[in-house]
Motif scaffolding. Structure first.
Motif, PDB file in Angstrom:
ATOM      1  N   UNK A 268       0.839  -1.211   0.090  1.00  0.00           N
ATOM      2  CA  UNK A 268      -0.085   0.113   0.010  1.00  0.00           C
ATOM      3  C   UNK A 268       0.817   1.396   0.105  1.00  0.00           C
TER       4      UNK A 268
ATOM      5  N   UNK B 169       2.188   4.232  -1.711  1.00  0.00           N
ATOM      6  CA  UNK B 169       1.605   4.712  -2.892  1.00  0.00           C
ATOM      7  C   UNK B 169       2.859   5.204  -3.911  1.00  0.00           C
TER       8      UNK B 169
ATOM      9  N   UNK C 281       2.913   3.026  -6.910  1.00  0.00           N
ATOM     10  CA  UNK C 281       1.824   3.303  -8.060  1.00  0.00           C
ATOM     11  C   UNK C 281       2.198   4.437  -8.859  1.00  0.00           C
ATOM     12  N   UNK C 282       2.905   5.360  -8.401  1.00  0.00           N
ATOM     13  CA  UNK C 282       3.474   6.379  -9.186  1.00  0.00           C
ATOM     14  C   UNK C 282       4.479   5.949 -10.059  1.00  0.00           C
TER      15      UNK C 282
ATOM     16  N   UNK D 240       2.891   4.327 -12.932  1.00  0.00           N
ATOM     17  CA  UNK D 240       2.038   5.191 -14.125  1.00  0.00           C
ATOM     18  C   UNK D 240       3.193   5.742 -15.034  1.00  0.00           C
TER      19      UNK D 240
ATOM     20  N   UNK E  71      -7.039   7.361  -8.866  1.00  0.00           N
ATOM     21  CA  UNK E  71      -6.372   7.983  -7.685  1.00  0.00           C
ATOM     22  C   UNK E  71      -6.430   6.652  -6.686  1.00  0.00           C
ATOM     23  N   UNK E  72      -5.384   6.397  -5.985  1.00  0.00           N
ATOM     24  CA  UNK E  72      -5.140   5.541  -4.809  1.00  0.00           C
ATOM     25  C   UNK E  72      -5.504   4.062  -5.452  1.00  0.00           C
ATOM     26  N   UNK E  73      -6.082   3.532  -4.461  1.00  0.00           N
ATOM     27  CA  UNK E  73      -6.346   1.748  -4.748  1.00  0.00           C
ATOM     28  C   UNK E  73      -7.421   1.805  -6.031  1.00  0.00           C
TER      29      UNK E  73
END
Lengths: 142, 431
Positions: free
Chosen positions: A42, A44, A47-48, A51, A106-108
């Protein structure tokens, strides 16, 4: 008696084309691994990373796709496998693009579909790269 | 766990279905209808298309008049009525959160089209109508070189200004047109990243405490949980010592605060989260309970869990308070002020709310100032349009309301940060 010799030759993939095509694999693979890390922690930042790696993969795949289309259009570089290669690469790009949109959530909200798509894109990128390198550019007469 | 689905088809169909003529759900009041969250692949966006006012003006109810009392401001946000009737205007543009994802690059560019190109003034401007004719003929820079000032409050000769990074105090003597001394810092405010940079401000009835509204550092934790320390909450700051404590939490972006006249009760308008559909999540008006938790980021409108947040926190969700009064999703409430009987019989008891207007919605909402009627100190019934026409029927947007302030002599002051105008609405003395 006249003997007609047809001059056929085989060339390898252009070096620039090769770099762009092969580059899609580590970029999309990095995205998939980053997604996996985000899903586990989790955290973040993964995740960036995912992307941006997807955007990088799309840029490389897009440029390779342009070169593939150029190959398709040139009689001296067109071979039977080129079409299959181009279709595989186009599929990689399209699925990768949807994956980029998924990762814009956004996020999850980007998960777990984002991870699944990332894995699919890695497989597709490997298939496209395989075809891209295996297909000889067998030309007819110059 | 969220349902798996083929994102391409599902996402596109969601985008398309949003264009259909489904009836809008009832979105105001204590029990708004909350549809299921949508997670489309492309956000629904309608960005304001700015245009000049020209000969046009905002629309006010019959029996009221509106007038621009100052133009060519530098991004006016909140206003404050001084005891002698002068108006202070906080002008500024804060923020500057770094772009983090490819989406931020694109979205930032698109959203900027709907705002004024003027640079923020980082100053306080004073407006004065010495002869009471409704024309504010004096205009001075009260203080400058501030850092995106927003919230304003005056208590016993102390003028408090909430910059985007600090709460500061000026000495104020009646009639001053310019600050006589530089500001003194009372307390530093959370300012790292400053995704939501505005710092709302209200003073307690006895003047002992200052309430500071601090917005979240993301839409829904996409900048990470660590970025949300001391965010999405209202601080209570001791005006004398600068010591602070979280007064209420889980308020995503409390953009304006007000004390209910005759009580100690703090009220807030709060901007809720985006990107789960055109009718989620309602922005709201609520009385703020000390120690209360209002849901963000774990849940919305009470205990509706937001699945985008990881790790989740069921205990926090269970403790979440449902806000008092929904104003509708995406209207972007940025101003709140309690009315007085001098505003006319129909608007005597209640609050005015400035709605900056939506972006995350195909069919735009907001872009007006509404009046929420109160009875026995609580909101009742539907909000009434008080000032509208900021977004014309031609689809062009001429203004975007931010702060609203009631002049006890009987006027509503509205800061408009698109046309850079201060508007003043009065009961029309002419029949």
């Amino acid at each position: 008696m006249a003997v007609i010799v047809e001059r056929r030759y085989s060339t390898v993939i252009h070096p620039l084309h090769a770099v762009l095509l092969a580059g899609t694999v580590p970029l999309f693979l990095g995205a998939a691994l980053s997604d996996a890390a985000y899903a586990r922690t989790y955290e973040i930042q993964w995740n960036n990373f995912a992307s941006w790696l997807i955007v990088g993969g799309l840029a490389f795949a897009g440029m390779a796709l342009v070169l593939a289309i150029i190959d398709l259009c040139r009689a001296d570089r067109r071979a039977a496998g080129i079409v299959l290669y181009a279709v595989a690469l186009l599929t990689t790009w399209v699925v990768g693009f949807f994956n980029a949109l998924m990762h814009a959530r956004d996020a999850w909200a980007s998960m777990p579909t984002g991870l699944v798509l990332s894995a699919i894109v890695v497989v597709l990128a490997c298939v496209a790269t395989w075809f891209g390198f295996c297909t000889p550019r067998i030309g007819g007469t110059k | 766990m969220k349902r798996f689905r083929l994102p391409a088809i599902a996402g596109l169909s969601l985008v398309l279905s949003a264009c259909g003529g489904n009836p809008e759900p009832l979105q105001y009041g204590p029990n708004p209808q909350l549809p299921q969250p949508h997670h489309g692949l492309l956000p629904n966006m309608t960005i304001a298309e700015p245009a000049e006012w020209g000969d046009q003006q905002p629309t006010v109810p019959q029996g009221y008049a509106i007038r621009a009392i100052a133009t060519d401001m530098k991004i006016p946000r909140q206003t404050l009525l001084l005891p002698n009737g002068d108006i202070l205007v906080a002008e500024g543009r804060g923020g500057g959160a770094p772009t983090l994802k490819p989406k931020d690059v694109i979205a930032g560019h698109i959203k900027a089209k709907g705002t004024s190109p003027v640079g923020g003034g980082n100053r306080l401007t004073l407006l004065r109508d010495a002869d009471g004719d409704g024309v504010y003929e004096v205009r001075t820079v009260f203080a400058e070189n501030l850092n995106a000032p927003y919230g304003l409050a005056l208590v016993d000769g102390n003028l408090y200004v909430a910059n985007q990074d600090a709460l500061v105090r000026f000495e104020y003597r009646d009639g001053e047109t310019q600050a006589s001394s530089p500001p003194v810092t009372i307390a530093d405010l959370p300012s790292a990243i400053n995704h939501h940079w505005t710092k709302a401000l209200a003073a307690s009835a006895d003047g002992q405490f200052l309430f500071v509204g601090i917005g979240s550092n993301s839409n829904i934790t996409e900048r990470g949980m660590t970025a949300e320390v001391d965010r999405a909450m209202v601080w209570r700051v001791d005006a004398r010592t600068g010591a602070h404590k979280p007064y209420a939490t889980g308020l995503r972006n409390p953009t304006a605060l007000a004390i209910q006249p005759g009580t100690d009760q703090l009220w807030a308008v709060v901007n809720e989260r985006d990107e789960i559909g055109p009718n989620l999540v309602p922005d709201y008006l609520t009385a703020v309970r000390e120690g209360g938790f209002y849901g963000w980021p774990y849940s919305y409108w009470g205990q509706n869990v937001d699945t985008r947040v990881r790790p989740q926190d069921p205990d926090k969700v269970a403790s979440a308070i449902t806000p008092d009064y929904s104003l509708g999703s995406h209207v972007a409430t940025l101003g709140v002020a309690f009315s007085t009987p001098t505003m006319g019989q129909k608007f005597a008891e209640g609050v005015f709310v400035g709605e900056h207007g939506s972006w995350n919605r195909a069919d735009p909402v907001g872009y007006k100032v509404v009046f929420v009627p109160f009875r026995d100190g609580r909101p009742v019934g539907a909000p009434v349009d008080f000032v509208s026409g900021f977004r014309g029927s031609d689809g062009k947007t001429r203004g975007r309301p931010v702060g609203v302030t009631v002049d006890p002599r009987g006027a509503l002051i509205i800061a408009d940060d698109l046309s850079n105008t201060i508007w003043r609405v009065t009961p029309d003395p002419k029949p």
